[in-house]
Design a protein around this motif. Structure first.
Motif, PDB file in Angstrom:
ATOM      1  N   MET A  67       0.845  -1.193   0.000  1.00  0.00           N
ATOM      2  CA  MET A  67       0.000   0.000   0.000  1.00  0.00           C
ATOM      3  C   MET A  67       0.876   1.238   0.000  1.00  0.00           C
ATOM      4  O   MET A  67       1.871   1.284   0.720  1.00  0.00           O
ATOM      5  N   ALA A  68       0.491   2.209  -0.786  1.00  0.00           N
ATOM      6  CA  ALA A  68       1.171   3.506  -0.751  1.00  0.00           C
ATOM      7  C   ALA A  68       0.607   4.300   0.422  1.00  0.00           C
ATOM      8  O   ALA A  68      -0.582   4.224   0.739  1.00  0.00           O
ATOM      9  N   TRP A  69       1.481   5.051   1.074  1.00  0.00           N
ATOM     10  CA  TRP A  69       1.071   5.870   2.209  1.00  0.00           C
ATOM     11  C   TRP A  69       1.846   7.171   2.124  1.00  0.00           C
ATOM     12  O   TRP A  69       3.058   7.168   1.936  1.00  0.00           O
ATOM     13  N   LEU A  70       1.165   8.282   2.258  1.00  0.00           N
ATOM     14  CA  LEU A  70       1.802   9.588   2.312  1.00  0.00           C
ATOM     15  C   LEU A  70       1.336  10.255   3.590  1.00  0.00           C
ATOM     16  O   LEU A  70       0.131  10.365   3.832  1.00  0.00           O
ATOM     17  N   SER A  71       2.284  10.656   4.434  1.00  0.00           N
ATOM     18  CA  SER A  71       1.908  11.351   5.660  1.00  0.00           C
ATOM     19  C   SER A  71       2.549  12.728   5.679  1.00  0.00           C
ATOM     20  O   SER A  71       3.575  12.969   5.045  1.00  0.00           O
ATOM     21  N   GLU A  72       1.898  13.613   6.405  1.00  0.00           N
ATOM     22  CA  GLU A  72       2.414  14.968   6.597  1.00  0.00           C
ATOM     23  C   GLU A  72       2.606  15.209   8.082  1.00  0.00           C
ATOM     24  O   GLU A  72       1.726  14.891   8.888  1.00  0.00           O
ATOM     25  N   VAL A  73       3.765  15.732   8.453  1.00  0.00           N
ATOM     26  CA  VAL A  73       3.972  16.192   9.824  1.00  0.00           C
ATOM     27  C   VAL A  73       3.244  17.538   9.886  1.00  0.00           C
ATOM     28  O   VAL A  73       3.718  18.541   9.370  1.00  0.00           O
ATOM     29  N   SER A  74       2.060  17.529  10.469  1.00  0.00           N
ATOM     30  CA  SER A  74       1.225  18.732  10.445  1.00  0.00           C
ATOM     31  C   SER A  74       1.591  19.712  11.558  1.00  0.00           C
ATOM     32  O   SER A  74       1.365  20.910  11.409  1.00  0.00           O
ATOM     33  N   HIS A  75       2.122  19.212  12.658  1.00  0.00           N
ATOM     34  CA  HIS A  75       2.548  20.049  13.782  1.00  0.00           C
ATOM     35  C   HIS A  75       3.848  19.488  14.339  1.00  0.00           C
ATOM     36  O   HIS A  75       3.996  18.271  14.439  1.00  0.00           O
ATOM     37  N   CYS A  76       4.740  20.371  14.722  1.00  0.00           N
ATOM     38  CA  CYS A  76       6.011  19.928  15.281  1.00  0.00           C
ATOM     39  C   CYS A  76       6.493  20.968  16.288  1.00  0.00           C
ATOM     40  O   CYS A  76       6.766  22.109  15.916  1.00  0.00           O
ATOM     41  N   GLN A  77       6.550  20.572  17.550  1.00  0.00           N
ATOM     42  CA  GLN A  77       7.097  21.409  18.615  1.00  0.00           C
ATOM     43  C   GLN A  77       8.224  20.603  19.265  1.00  0.00           C
ATOM     44  O   GLN A  77       7.980  19.834  20.198  1.00  0.00           O
ATOM     45  N   MET A  78       9.414  20.760  18.734  1.00  0.00           N
ATOM     46  CA  MET A  78      10.557  19.991  19.189  1.00  0.00           C
ATOM     47  C   MET A  78      11.003  20.466  20.570  1.00  0.00           C
ATOM     48  O   MET A  78      11.102  21.669  20.767  1.00  0.00           O
ATOM     49  N   PRO A  79      11.249  19.614  21.524  1.00  0.00           N
ATOM     50  CA  PRO A  79      11.079  18.161  21.556  1.00  0.00           C
ATOM     51  C   PRO A  79       9.837  17.719  22.332  1.00  0.00           C
ATOM     52  O   PRO A  79       9.836  16.653  22.947  1.00  0.00           O
ATOM     53  N   GLN A  80       8.766  18.511  22.311  1.00  0.00           N
ATOM     54  CA  GLN A  80       7.580  18.178  23.097  1.00  0.00           C
ATOM     55  C   GLN A  80       6.572  17.286  22.366  1.00  0.00           C
ATOM     56  O   GLN A  80       6.023  16.371  22.961  1.00  0.00           O
ATOM     57  N   ARG A  81       6.278  17.595  21.108  1.00  0.00           N
ATOM     58  CA  ARG A  81       5.232  16.827  20.430  1.00  0.00           C
ATOM     59  C   ARG A  81       5.304  17.006  18.923  1.00  0.00           C
ATOM     60  O   ARG A  81       5.840  18.002  18.424  1.00  0.00           O
ATOM     61  N   PHE A  82       4.760  16.030  18.234  1.00  0.00           N
ATOM     62  CA  PHE A  82       4.543  16.162  16.804  1.00  0.00           C
ATOM     63  C   PHE A  82       3.273  15.405  16.444  1.00  0.00           C
ATOM     64  O   PHE A  82       2.854  14.495  17.157  1.00  0.00           O
TER      65      PHE A  82
END
Length: 155
Positions: A67-82
């Motif tokens: 299966m093809a899968w494309l994901s986007e990192v929509s939020h990133c607060q390094m190093p607390q959450r993504f």
């Protein structure tokens, strides 16, 4: 449309930075997931993730069917959450948030997953018979791997 939710929390005896570096890298997916998941990254991925990053994969998560899968990192607060969200893939919708909260003796890892199946009642039946258990297995294997790697004692 039925929305499913999976929530997991785990105490780990590791620094938040070490946990971040490991968990935010898609190159560790095959280490922390069951053998049936079998992920191959098919796009260039930089050493650090950021909001807006798109990552493409090929995976064989169900019956060995590619299966093809494309994901986007929509939020990133390094190093607390993504948060990464499926843009192309088998689900009608999928969003997975990874949170790392520092404690006196390590971190608390939280996974918050929301997803919806395609195909109406057939998708709900497939979830009941197969996908729900597969999702639990994925996070069980991840929990056990991280427990063996870093142990637990984050308070």
């Amino acid at each position: 449309m039925k929305i499913y939710q999976l929530y997991r929390q785990q105490a780990l005896n590791v620094t938040r930075q070490e946990a971040w570096e490991f968990l935010s890298s898609p190159y560790h997916l095959n280490e922390v997931t069951p053998d049936f998941f079998n992920v191959e990254i098919t796009s260039q991925v930089p050493s650090g993730i950021y909001g807006g990053l798109m990552i493409s994969y090929q995976m064989k998560a169900v019956f060995g069917i590619p299966m093809a899968w494309l994901s986007e990192v929509s939020h990133c607060q390094m190093p607390q959450r993504f948060i990464y969200q499926q843009r192309v893939g088998p689900f009608k919708f999928l969003s997975h948030e990874v949170r790392l909260t520092e404690t006196a003796s390590g971190v608390i890892l939280e996974d918050i997953l929301f997803y919806a199946m395609p195909l109406g009642w057939f998708g709900q039946l497939t979830h009941m018979l197969l996908i729900g258990n597969k999702m639990q297995q994925i996070f069980d294997v991840r929990r056990d791997y991280l427990q063996a790697k870093w142990g637990a004692d984050a308070g």
